[in-house]
Design a protein around this motif. Structure first.
Motif, PDB file in Angstrom:
ATOM      1  N   LEU A 140       0.822  -1.207   0.000  1.00  0.00           N
ATOM      2  CA  LEU A 140       0.000   0.000   0.000  1.00  0.00           C
ATOM      3  C   LEU A 140       0.857   1.259   0.000  1.00  0.00           C
ATOM      4  O   LEU A 140       1.752   1.419   0.830  1.00  0.00           O
ATOM      5  CB  LEU A 140      -0.903   0.026   1.246  1.00  0.00           C
ATOM      6  CG  LEU A 140      -1.794  -1.194   1.493  1.00  0.00           C
ATOM      7  CD1 LEU A 140      -2.678  -0.956   2.715  1.00  0.00           C
ATOM      8  CD2 LEU A 140      -2.637  -1.529   0.269  1.00  0.00           C
ATOM      9  N   LEU A 141       0.566   2.139  -0.935  1.00  0.00           N
ATOM     10  CA  LEU A 141       1.135   3.487  -0.938  1.00  0.00           C
ATOM     11  C   LEU A 141       0.350   4.333   0.052  1.00  0.00           C
ATOM     12  O   LEU A 141      -0.878   4.340   0.035  1.00  0.00           O
ATOM     13  CB  LEU A 141       1.007   4.126  -2.320  1.00  0.00           C
ATOM     14  CG  LEU A 141       1.740   3.473  -3.492  1.00  0.00           C
ATOM     15  CD1 LEU A 141       1.214   4.028  -4.805  1.00  0.00           C
ATOM     16  CD2 LEU A 141       3.235   3.707  -3.371  1.00  0.00           C
ATOM     17  N   GLU A 156      -3.341  12.318  -7.540  1.00  0.00           N
ATOM     18  CA  GLU A 156      -2.787  12.164  -8.894  1.00  0.00           C
ATOM     19  C   GLU A 156      -1.386  11.569  -8.875  1.00  0.00           C
ATOM     20  O   GLU A 156      -1.028  10.740  -9.726  1.00  0.00           O
ATOM     21  CB  GLU A 156      -2.776  13.511  -9.618  1.00  0.00           C
ATOM     22  CG  GLU A 156      -4.141  14.023 -10.057  1.00  0.00           C
ATOM     23  CD  GLU A 156      -4.960  14.644  -8.915  1.00  0.00           C
ATOM     24  OE1 GLU A 156      -6.148  14.960  -9.138  1.00  0.00           O
ATOM     25  OE2 GLU A 156      -4.400  14.819  -7.801  1.00  0.00           O
ATOM     26  N   GLU A 157      -0.576  11.981  -7.907  1.00  0.00           N
ATOM     27  CA  GLU A 157       0.786  11.444  -7.816  1.00  0.00           C
ATOM     28  C   GLU A 157       0.762   9.953  -7.495  1.00  0.00           C
ATOM     29  O   GLU A 157       1.539   9.169  -8.057  1.00  0.00           O
ATOM     30  CB  GLU A 157       1.593  12.220  -6.778  1.00  0.00           C
ATOM     31  CG  GLU A 157       1.936  13.639  -7.210  1.00  0.00           C
ATOM     32  CD  GLU A 157       2.546  14.463  -6.088  1.00  0.00           C
ATOM     33  OE1 GLU A 157       2.938  13.878  -5.046  1.00  0.00           O
ATOM     34  OE2 GLU A 157       2.623  15.704  -6.237  1.00  0.00           O
ATOM     35  N   LEU A 158      -0.116   9.552  -6.582  1.00  0.00           N
ATOM     36  CA  LEU A 158      -0.228   8.135  -6.253  1.00  0.00           C
ATOM     37  C   LEU A 158      -0.704   7.334  -7.466  1.00  0.00           C
ATOM     38  O   LEU A 158      -0.214   6.222  -7.722  1.00  0.00           O
ATOM     39  CB  LEU A 158      -1.184   7.940  -5.080  1.00  0.00           C
ATOM     40  CG  LEU A 158      -0.747   8.558  -3.749  1.00  0.00           C
ATOM     41  CD1 LEU A 158      -1.826   8.358  -2.690  1.00  0.00           C
ATOM     42  CD2 LEU A 158       0.568   7.968  -3.267  1.00  0.00           C
ATOM     43  N   ARG A 159      -1.648   7.889  -8.203  1.00  0.00           N
ATOM     44  CA  ARG A 159      -2.135   7.202  -9.398  1.00  0.00           C
ATOM     45  C   ARG A 159      -1.014   7.031 -10.428  1.00  0.00           C
ATOM     46  O   ARG A 159      -0.903   5.977 -11.076  1.00  0.00           O
ATOM     47  CB  ARG A 159      -3.298   7.980 -10.021  1.00  0.00           C
ATOM     48  CG  ARG A 159      -3.835   7.379 -11.317  1.00  0.00           C
ATOM     49  CD  ARG A 159      -4.257   5.921 -11.125  1.00  0.00           C
ATOM     50  NE  ARG A 159      -4.552   5.264 -12.374  1.00  0.00           N
ATOM     51  CZ  ARG A 159      -5.783   5.133 -12.866  1.00  0.00           C
ATOM     52  NH1 ARG A 159      -6.822   5.639 -12.219  1.00  0.00           N
ATOM     53  NH2 ARG A 159      -5.978   4.504 -14.001  1.00  0.00           N
ATOM     54  N   GLY A 172      -2.096  -1.217  -3.705  1.00  0.00           N
ATOM     55  CA  GLY A 172      -3.265  -0.514  -3.214  1.00  0.00           C
ATOM     56  C   GLY A 172      -2.821   0.773  -2.534  1.00  0.00           C
ATOM     57  O   GLY A 172      -1.665   1.186  -2.648  1.00  0.00           O
ATOM     58  N   VAL A 173      -3.752   1.405  -1.794  1.00  0.00           N
ATOM     59  CA  VAL A 173      -3.480   2.679  -1.130  1.00  0.00           C
ATOM     60  C   VAL A 173      -3.980   2.616   0.306  1.00  0.00           C
ATOM     61  O   VAL A 173      -5.007   1.979   0.593  1.00  0.00           O
ATOM     62  CB  VAL A 173      -4.159   3.849  -1.881  1.00  0.00           C
ATOM     63  CG1 VAL A 173      -4.050   5.160  -1.096  1.00  0.00           C
ATOM     64  CG2 VAL A 173      -3.563   4.014  -3.276  1.00  0.00           C
ATOM     65  N   CYS A 174      -3.249   3.262   1.209  1.00  0.00           N
ATOM     66  CA  CYS A 174      -3.688   3.498   2.585  1.00  0.00           C
ATOM     67  C   CYS A 174      -3.891   5.001   2.749  1.00  0.00           C
ATOM     68  O   CYS A 174      -2.970   5.783   2.494  1.00  0.00           O
ATOM     69  CB  CYS A 174      -2.650   2.996   3.577  1.00  0.00           C
ATOM     70  SG  CYS A 174      -3.000   3.404   5.306  1.00  0.00           S
TER      71      CYS A 174
END
Length: 278
Positions: A140-141, A156-159, A172-174
């Motif tokens: 997870l980011l 947007e940066e995470l994407r 995935g993302v946290c």
């Protein structure tokens, strides 16, 4: 049911950590894979791990959210910094195979003057080197506050990082409530709009965990200073809306709030459970 817990220390062993969580009335928790401010990691004790797995299965724990050390920076300007990130992440993921079905959360890193795009490219490059087919841990980011040269303070940066990862199915993302607030996302007055933006940019199907923290600072401060639940600028009511939100309520919530004793976290867990609408 509200799946909630706090960060615990695994210094005494995994089974002790699970039993500690039970005493706090938690059914999930976070833990660092190694010294959070260093690099050393303890040898695995397989007997302890078997006992740990028995406890969390017997208690019906939600997925756990392990955390990479703060010293890890996959987009550092120095090669030795990035090499440590590669080695630590690869080793952590191999070790976490003994705890299948859980999450490995990390701070994307700081580009230290190289620029956001270079930072994004280097983070994705490291991920493409350490992820492997068939792994049982989702990486997870974490959403970041944007202090200094941090990467990941915007959705947007995470994407962009996710789009560059070949084994995207293991990612995935946290979402950290303090971080997104400090980054400028108004989760107090416009939670639905923030989540709509997240869904449009990243997709809520890619959100797997929440770090539930209040913030010492006003929205958009880019400071990243956590506060106990209800004692910061976000406030208890807004954070309770987060745990009750239809798009989030099924996720594991991990408290990273500053307290000197277990009573603080146990009190937060109890209060948030009381405000949870079954």
């Amino acid at each position: 049911m509200l799946h909630i817990g706090n960060h615990l220390s695994c210094a005494r062993g995994y089974e002790a950590m699970a039993k500690h969580a039970i005493l706090l009335k938690a059914d999930t928790f976070g833990f660092f894979t190694r010294n959070p401010r260093g690099s050393r990691v303890k040898a695995l004790d397989m007997e302890d791990i078997e006992k740990f797995l028995h406890v969390i299965r017997e208690q019906g724990f939600a997925p756990l959210v392990s955390h990479a050390p703060y010293t890890l920076n996959p987009c550092g300007a120095k090669e030795q910094v990035r090499e440590f990130a590669r080695q630590a992440m690869a080793e952590d993921l191999r070790r976490l195979e003994y705890l299948p079905g859980n999450y490995y959360n990390f701070h994307p890193g700081s580009h230290v003057g190289q620029g956001i795009e270079t930072g994004i490219e280097k983070i994705a490059e490291v991920l493409n080197e350490v992820l492997f087919e068939g792994q049982k841990t989702r990486v997870l980011l974490e959403t970041m506050a944007g202090k200094g040269s941090e990467v990941g303070s915007t959705f947007e940066e995470l994407r962009e990082i996710l789009d560059r990862v070949a084994l995207r199915q293991h990612m995935g993302v946290c979402l950290d409530t303090c971080h997104v607030w400090d980054a400028g996302y108004d989760i107090v007055n416009h939670l639905d709009e923030v989540l709509d933006t997240f869904d449009r940019v990243i997709g809520l199907s890619n959100l797997y965990a929440v770090h539930l923290n209040d913030s010492q600072n006003p929205m958009g401060s880019h400071k990243d200073r956590h506060a106990p639940i209800g004692e910061g600028r976000i406030g208890f009511e807004a954070l309770s809306r987060v745990t009750n939100h239809p798009a989030l309520r099924h996720l594991p919530f991990i408290l990273e709030t500053p307290h000197d004793s277990d009573e603080g976290w146990a009190g937060e867990i109890a209060r948030l459970r009381e405000a949870f609408q079954e």
